[in-house]
Design an enzyme around this catalytic site. Sequence first.
Site, PDB file in Angstrom:
ATOM      1  N   SER A  35      -3.735   5.535  -1.780  1.00 53.38           N
ATOM      2  CA  SER A  35      -2.688   6.393  -1.212  1.00 53.38           C
ATOM      3  C   SER A  35      -2.200   7.476  -2.161  1.00 53.38           C
ATOM      4  O   SER A  35      -1.674   8.496  -1.717  1.00 53.38           O
ATOM      5  CB  SER A  35      -1.488   5.538  -0.773  1.00 53.38           C
ATOM      6  OG  SER A  35      -0.951   4.819  -1.871  1.00 53.38           O
ATOM      7  N   ASP A 325       8.989   7.583  -2.352  1.00 54.31           N
ATOM      8  CA  ASP A 325       9.217   6.368  -1.577  1.00 54.31           C
ATOM      9  C   ASP A 325       9.069   5.162  -2.505  1.00 54.31           C
ATOM     10  O   ASP A 325       9.126   5.304  -3.723  1.00 54.31           O
ATOM     11  CB  ASP A 325       8.284   6.303  -0.360  1.00 54.31           C
ATOM     12  CG  ASP A 325       6.804   6.251  -0.727  1.00 54.31           C
ATOM     13  OD1 ASP A 325       6.481   5.979  -1.901  1.00 54.31           O
ATOM     14  OD2 ASP A 325       5.961   6.484   0.161  1.00 54.31           O
ATOM     15  N   HIS A 328       5.422   5.817  -4.385  1.00 54.13           N
ATOM     16  CA  HIS A 328       4.732   7.079  -4.662  1.00 54.13           C
ATOM     17  C   HIS A 328       5.645   8.132  -5.278  1.00 54.13           C
ATOM     18  O   HIS A 328       6.795   8.280  -4.867  1.00 54.13           O
ATOM     19  CB  HIS A 328       4.124   7.617  -3.358  1.00 54.13           C
ATOM     20  CG  HIS A 328       3.221   6.645  -2.693  1.00 54.13           C
ATOM     21  ND1 HIS A 328       3.618   5.866  -1.623  1.00 54.13           N
ATOM     22  CD2 HIS A 328       1.936   6.292  -2.959  1.00 54.13           C
ATOM     23  CE1 HIS A 328       2.609   5.077  -1.247  1.00 54.13           C
ATOM     24  NE2 HIS A 328       1.581   5.321  -2.046  1.00 54.13           N
TER      25      HIS A 328
END
Length: 367
Positions: A35, A325, A328
Site C-alpha cells: 500500500s 492514516d 501511511h
Amino acid sequence: MVAALVVPLLVGLLAVAAAPAPASAARAFFVFGDSLVDNGNNNYLITTARADAPPYGIDYPTHQATGRFSNGLNIPDIISEHLGAEPALPYLSPELRGDKLLVGANFASAGVGILNDTGVQFVNIIRIGDQLQYFREYQRKLRALVGEEQAKRIVNGALVLITLGGNDFVNNYYLVPMSVRSRQYAIQDYVPFIISEYRKILSRLYELGARRVIVTGTGPLGCVPAELALHSRRGECAAELTRAVDLYNPQLVNMVRGLNRVIGADVFVTANTNRMNFDYISNPQNYGFTNVQVACCGQGPYNGIGLCTAASNVCDDREAFAFWDAFHPTEKANRIVVGQFMHGSTEYMHPMNLSTILAVDDEERRL
C-alpha cells in the site's frame, strides 16, 4: 508502511524542493509492492484494502479520491516528478495501453507481503507472484507495441521500485496473538525465513529484465498510529515491532549485497526508509511537523483504530502531521523520504542515491 544522525532542516528542505532530472524523462518506471506504493490497483478489485473514497485523494477540496493511501502523492508519484515523467498508471487501469505503456506500470497492491499468506484477511489482492506475472504480461504488450528489441531496451533501462516486508509483520506475524506464523517461528527465525523468500522475488525480478531496482527497507512499524493505539501508554513505540524491524533491515541489506555480488553488478540499491522516517519522527520540529504520533485521519487513540473514512476525525492542517492514516505517511512525509532517495548519503541509500544512479546511467547511455 524505523537512527542517530538527523538531517538538518535546510538540507531536508533543499532535497524536497530539488528539481526533477530532465535527462531521464524517457525512462520507464515500474513499481511493485504494497500500500505504500499502490497507486490504485486495488480499486479495481473487490477488497477492503482500498483508498478510492474521500478523504483519500490528491484533490481533497473537490473530493476526488485518487486511490493513494495518502492525503496526496505517494512515493512513486514523487519519484516520477524527479524522473520528469507522468506517474506510471496502475496495471489494472483500462487506460494503460498504447503510448502509456512506454511510461511503465505500477503493479503494487495494498495488503500484500513477501509471503502469500500475508494479508489473507483482505482476500482479493495482487500477491507478489501475481505482480511478477503481470510484469511478464506487460512485456508482451510492450513487445507488440514497439518490437522485441526496443521492448527489451525499455525494460532493461527502466527504474524499478519494490516495497515489501511491513505487512509480513503487521498483517501476518503480529496480526493476532499466537498467529500461525508466530507459532511456527520465533521472530529471530521468522526474519531469515522471509528474507530468503524475498531473495527469490528479487532474483525473479532480475530474470524478468530489471537492472536498476530500489529495494526499500521496512519503516518504523512500532511507531505508526495503529501500533501506538494498540501497544503504547505514553506515546512510546511498540517494542516488539521495533525489535522485528531492527532484525529485518540489516538482514535485508546483507541479502541485497550478496545478490549483487552474485550478479556482478549493483543492480539492487537499498533504501534505509527506517532511518529516513525516524529522522522526522524523532525530531519533528526540524521538518515542520507538530504531530508525529496521531494520524490526520482516523478514530480512537492516536486516530489509529480502523480505516480512514468520511466519518473519521480529519485534521485541519495536513502539513503539520507526519501520518495520514493509521499506517501511511502524509504527502509531506513522503517528499522528505524521496528527498533522501535522491540525495541521501550511503547511510540512507546504498551503494548510491537516485541522483547518482540517474547520472551514471545517463552517462552510460551516451557512451
